[in-house]
Design an enzyme around this catalytic site. Structure first.
Site, short mmCIF file in Angstrom:
data_model
loop_
_atom_site.label_atom_id
_atom_site.label_comp_id
_atom_site.label_asym_id
_atom_site.label_seq_id
_atom_site.Cartn_x
_atom_site.Cartn_y
_atom_site.Cartn_z
N ASP A 25 0.01 6.72 -6.44
CA ASP A 25 -0.92 7.20 -6.54
C ASP A 25 -0.02 8.54 -7.43
O ASP A 25 0.31 9.11 -7.01
CB ASP A 25 -0.85 7.83 -5.23
CG ASP A 25 -1.68 8.56 -4.67
OD1 ASP A 25 -2.53 8.78 -5.70
OD2 ASP A 25 -1.56 8.20 -3.31
N HIS B 243 0.82 -1.11 -0.03
CA HIS B 243 -0.06 -0.09 0.08
C HIS B 243 1.06 1.66 0.30
O HIS B 243 1.93 1.06 0.65
CB HIS B 243 -1.20 -0.04 1.09
CG HIS B 243 -1.31 1.85 1.53
ND1 HIS B 243 -1.37 2.20 2.43
CD2 HIS B 243 -2.14 1.66 1.04
CE1 HIS B 243 -2.54 3.20 2.15
NE2 HIS B 243 -2.96 3.06 1.34
N ASN B 244 0.27 2.33 -0.74
CA ASN B 244 1.37 3.77 -1.29
C ASN B 244 2.95 2.74 -0.72
O ASN B 244 3.81 4.29 -0.36
CB ASN B 244 0.89 4.47 0.54
CG ASN B 244 -0.44 4.85 0.25
OD1 ASN B 244 -1.10 4.90 -0.62
ND2 ASN B 244 -0.68 5.89 0.90
N SER C 176 -11.50 -2.77 -4.92
CA SER C 176 -10.82 -2.74 -3.67
C SER C 176 -12.11 -2.11 -2.33
O SER C 176 -13.03 -0.99 -2.97
CB SER C 176 -9.96 -1.01 -3.77
OG SER C 176 -9.18 -1.53 -5.14
N HIS D 106 1.64 11.40 -1.74
CA HIS D 106 0.25 11.03 -0.67
C HIS D 106 -0.52 12.23 -0.75
O HIS D 106 -0.15 13.39 -0.56
CB HIS D 106 0.59 10.93 0.33
CG HIS D 106 -0.52 10.20 0.52
ND1 HIS D 106 -1.36 10.04 2.62
CD2 HIS D 106 -1.99 9.59 0.08
CE1 HIS D 106 -1.83 9.15 2.61
NE2 HIS D 106 -2.64 9.28 1.28
N ASP E 126 10.84 -7.62 30.41
CA ASP E 126 10.94 -6.26 31.62
C ASP E 126 9.93 -5.94 32.53
O ASP E 126 8.99 -5.78 32.02
CB ASP E 126 11.35 -5.06 30.55
CG ASP E 126 11.58 -3.68 31.62
OD1 ASP E 126 11.63 -3.34 32.60
OD2 ASP E 126 12.55 -2.38 30.72
N GLU F 271 -3.79 4.58 -9.51
CA GLU F 271 -4.28 6.38 -8.21
C GLU F 271 -4.32 7.05 -9.32
O GLU F 271 -3.39 7.43 -9.07
CB GLU F 271 -4.70 5.78 -7.20
CG GLU F 271 -4.94 5.06 -5.87
CD GLU F 271 -5.96 5.71 -4.81
OE1 GLU F 271 -5.74 6.40 -4.95
OE2 GLU F 271 -5.61 5.09 -4.00
N GLU G 138 1.89 0.42 -5.43
CA GLU G 138 0.82 1.05 -5.57
C GLU G 138 1.41 2.35 -6.25
O GLU G 138 2.37 2.87 -5.63
CB GLU G 138 0.26 1.51 -4.31
CG GLU G 138 -1.41 2.66 -4.99
CD GLU G 138 -2.43 2.93 -3.43
OE1 GLU G 138 -2.27 3.29 -3.06
OE2 GLU G 138 -1.40 2.42 -2.09
#
Length: 752
Positions: free
Chosen positions: A339, A307-308, A515, A352, A702, A386, A337
């Site tokens: 964009d 994605h992106n 999508s 983006h 921890d 896109e 992808e």
């Protein structure tokens, strides 16, 4: 045994390229703008650390380990070089690309010959490092720790240096115990360890009691394992369908003693070598290469998807880079992808939209994709577009796609007739598919009936959705104008709006895909699982993270795989649990980015529902027994803190259908990251093993805050080997921690 001896040169003794690196030389560092500075670089004697001269007041000696290098590239194949270096000196340039977020080192040598020597030398060492067995990696790691502990470089170790060495190894030892070991090994009573005494010390330190016990149970031939003894072990403990011929082959492959090998016997050292190698690993060696049927339609596979892809960090202000595409493709990502937005000077850019993320040229991204798409996997890459560009820049996008990708770009259906189903990954080897909007049905293109030059299509992508969400009360769907040239590049992956499973079944062709944002997809997976599975038997579905994940976090991909979704897109730059599961899912089958879905997710008569688990062929109930025995050479987390030793524990996790999800953990071991032992047993009930993922997570306990991550390993449950197995450990970003591992006993058995 010499502290500064042979482990280190990785079988390259006398190699001129290696000697060139050890001698070192001047290189020009290239950064932004006109920043170019000459610096001296030199490979250290351990052949694992590169030193660079620094003019900084504080850090005058800067080093980095070759383990941190992802790749070394000749020429101007990085963004920094491409932007800031004159093309006329390309042959003198190279770039060191690092794993994780460490900045790329762009360098220029004095001439072409030296540039090639730097690149060839580094490539040789890194390649040989990667080809070392876990046993050899262990020896290299221990020797490097010895070198660091030998403060005065006299090739001897006094008691103080031994204590320092033990802390380097991540083990807290009582002073009296350290003194006892030292005294036992100091056979010359000289007050220092050297030569054979260091070898004795090394053997005592690396002695593994659990291996002694297992080996002793089967070494029934004069204290050694005969081929018959080894065959008994393979049949009874490893549950392998092995023959005498297989046992003899293992002896020939792993036995280190020549006499034993000649007598067809395996010594304890040979057995230890076997446990650390591919045949003794948790991952079934038969599942390591491409072993699945790759001739099924494309939608019958899970597809590794990003994605992106252009983002290196967060979704709001982080950098966009061609490097992000390269890293994803080299991890076998098969759907990236893009964009796309209008850029300056008529050039489309990728970033983006509506954020402060930086921009990268569309044509540069396509060039990078062309260069790196098929280096890790030969199977097809889907370019998920896109498109927010004007008609003119869309035409330029189409031009770049066709001119740069050439015949590898699919621009018409395979064959001469209108297809009724997807082609297979095998048929699409080395090809690119574009996913995006299309002006008409595919049959119009097949019959050459398309004459329209441009048109309007609906816009359902993520940016349009974010825009609608920010304008409350808005119900009108946004539209975009689409150029015919770009429309024609879309063949098998035409984007359409989803209006329900019935509508899709009646109105959409197989190549028309939707999508879904994660929330909608997860809702459908919970409320209409069987319908979703049937939808994915005929069509492709792409899932993407919610827009609210501005930190580039990820959702759990498993529930979407459970309903057969193929393109479950994740933020590859975020190295957390979800990406570990994703990389584990695609680890088998040649790490090719395609995994064949189980038959019950491909057969239209199937009524499989992962939530209700009604009776059917998908119910293949198993009991999974796990014994976490020990760990070896876990890395120190706080390397700068001399006394920092880890308190390790192991979590064993199952991810699959809801009924199979489970997590169990061992107790923690105080102050021992070198050879902690647990011997803890766990049992898991498994209903649908074909969809189950197994993950081992090692953490530093921890009591005051959250545990710290040490290492992890994930793989499909159906790809494990039974019996005593070595589990390699990976960093958060998926790189192998060379010397570290778990030793476990596994048994996946049918429920009677």
């Amino acid at each position: 045994m010499d502290i500064n001896g042979t482990p280190g040169k990785y079988g390259l003794e006398g190699d001129p390229d290696l000697q060139f690196l050890l001698d070192g030389g001047e290189l020009v560092k290239v950064r932004r703008g006109n920043w170019k500075k000459s610096r001296f670089f030199k490979l250290q004697e351990d052949c694992k650390t590169l030193w660079q001269e620094s003019h900084k007041l504080i850090k005058r000696n800067q080093t980095f380990t070759l383990d941190d290098i992802d790749s070394v590239r000749m020429g101007l194949q990085s963004q920094g070089h491409d932007k800031h270096t004159d093309p006329s000196v390309e042959e003198r340039c190279f770039s060191i690309i690092f794993k994780g977020r460490k900045k790329t080192l762009n360098l220029m040598a004095a001439n072409v010959t030296e540039a090639k020597q730097w690149v060839n030398g580094l490539d040789k060492i890194i390649s040989n490092m990667h080809n070392l067995s876990p046993q050899q990696n262990s020896e290299h790691w221990i020797f490097n720790c010895m070198r660091k502990a030998d403060k005065n470089k006299d090739n001897k170790m006094n008691l103080k240096e031994v204590k320092h060495f033990l802390k380097q190894l991540n083990i807290q030892v009582d002073d009296n115990y350290a003194a006892d070991i030292f005294k036992e090994c100091d056979t010359s009573n000289s007050g220092t360890l050297e030569g054979s005494e260091i070898k004795l010390f090394y053997d005592m330190l690396t002695h593994r009691e659990e291996i002694d016990v297992i080996y002793g149970n089967y070494a029934q031939t004069e204290g050694q394992m005969s081929a018959t003894d080894l065959l008994n072990f393979l049949l009874k403990e490893q549950r392998e369908q092995a023959s005498m011929e297989d046992a003899v082959k293992l002896i020939e492959k792993y036995e280190v003693d020549g006499t034993a090998k000649q007598n067809k016997r395996m010594t304890k050292d040979g057995f230890l070598m076997y446990t650390h190698q591919e045949d003794g690993s948790i991952l079934n060696p038969a599942h390591k290469p491409v072993y699945q049927d790759m001739h099924q339609p494309l939608n019958h596979y899970f597809i590794s998807s990003s994605h992106n892809t252009y983002l290196m960090e967060d979704q709001l202000k982080g950098p966009s880079s061609t490097e992000a595409y390269i890293k994803a493709l080299m991890k076998s990502c098969r759907c990236v992808e893009l964009d796309c937005w209008d850029g300056a000077n008529g050039e489309p850019v990728i970033y983006h939209g509506h954020t402060l993320t930086s921009k990268v040229l569309f044509k540069d991204v396509i060039k990078a994709i062309k260069e790196y798409a098929f280096k890790t996997s030969v199977y097809p890459v889907i370019l998920s577009l896109e498109n927010h560009c004007t008609i003119e820049q869309q035409k330029l996008m189409a031009h770049y796609l066709k001119s740069i990708l050439g015949d590898a770009l699919v621009t018409k259906p395979l064959g001469n007739t209108m297809p009724t189903h997807f082609p297979s990954p095998e048929e699409l080897k080395g090809r690119f598919l574009v996913k995006g909007k299309r002006l008409n049905k595919l049959n119009a293109a097949v019959n050459n009936q398309s004459t329209v030059e441009e048109g309007t299509v609906s816009d359902e992508d993520e940016a349009a959705e974010c825009k609608q969400n920010s304008t409350k009360g808005q119900t009108k769907k946004s539209t975009i104008k689409l150029a015919k040239e770009l429309s024609d590049t879309v063949v098998y992956c035409k984007s359409v709006h989803f209006n329900g499973f019935e509508h899709s079944k009646e109105s959409h062709a197989f190549y028309e895909m939707s999508s879904f944002k994660e929330s909608k997809a997860l809702h459908l997976a919970e409320t209409s699982a069987t319908a979703f599975i049937h939808h994915n038997m005929d069509k492709l579905s792409r899932i993407y993270p919610a827009g609210s994940r501005t930190d580039s976090s990820n959702y759990n991909p498993v529930p979407l795989w459970n309903v057969g979704c193929q393109i479950v897109a994740l933020n590859f730059q975020t190295p957390h649990k979800e990406m570990h599961i994703n990389q584990g899912r695609f680890l088998p089958n040649g790490f090719c980015g395609y995994i064949l879905k189980p038959e019950f997710q491909r057969d239209m008569s199937s009524q499989f529902n992962p939530r209700t688990l009604i009776e059917g062929p998908w119910l293949n109930k198993k009991t999974f027994h796990v014994m976490v025995i020990s760990a070896q050479q876990l890395p120190k987390l706080n390397k700068g803190k001399h006394n920092s030793i880890v308190d390790p524990l192991v979590k064993v996790e199952i991810y699959g259908v809801p009924a199979d999800n489970a997590s169990k953990e061992t107790h923690y071991i105080n102050n021992n990251g070198f050879n902690p032992t647990w011997n803890e047993k766990f049992t898991f009930d498994i209903n649908v093993p074909e969809l189950a993922m197994l993950r081992f997570l090692v953490e530093d306990h921890d009591a005051a805050s959250a545990n710290d991550f040490i290492g992890q390993y994930c793989l499909p449950l159906t790809s494990i080997q039974n019996g005593y197995r070595h589990v390699p450990l990976l960093t958060k970003r998926g790189a192998v921690i060379c010397s570290a591992g778990l030793f476990v006993h596994l048994m996946l058995v049918d429920v009677e």
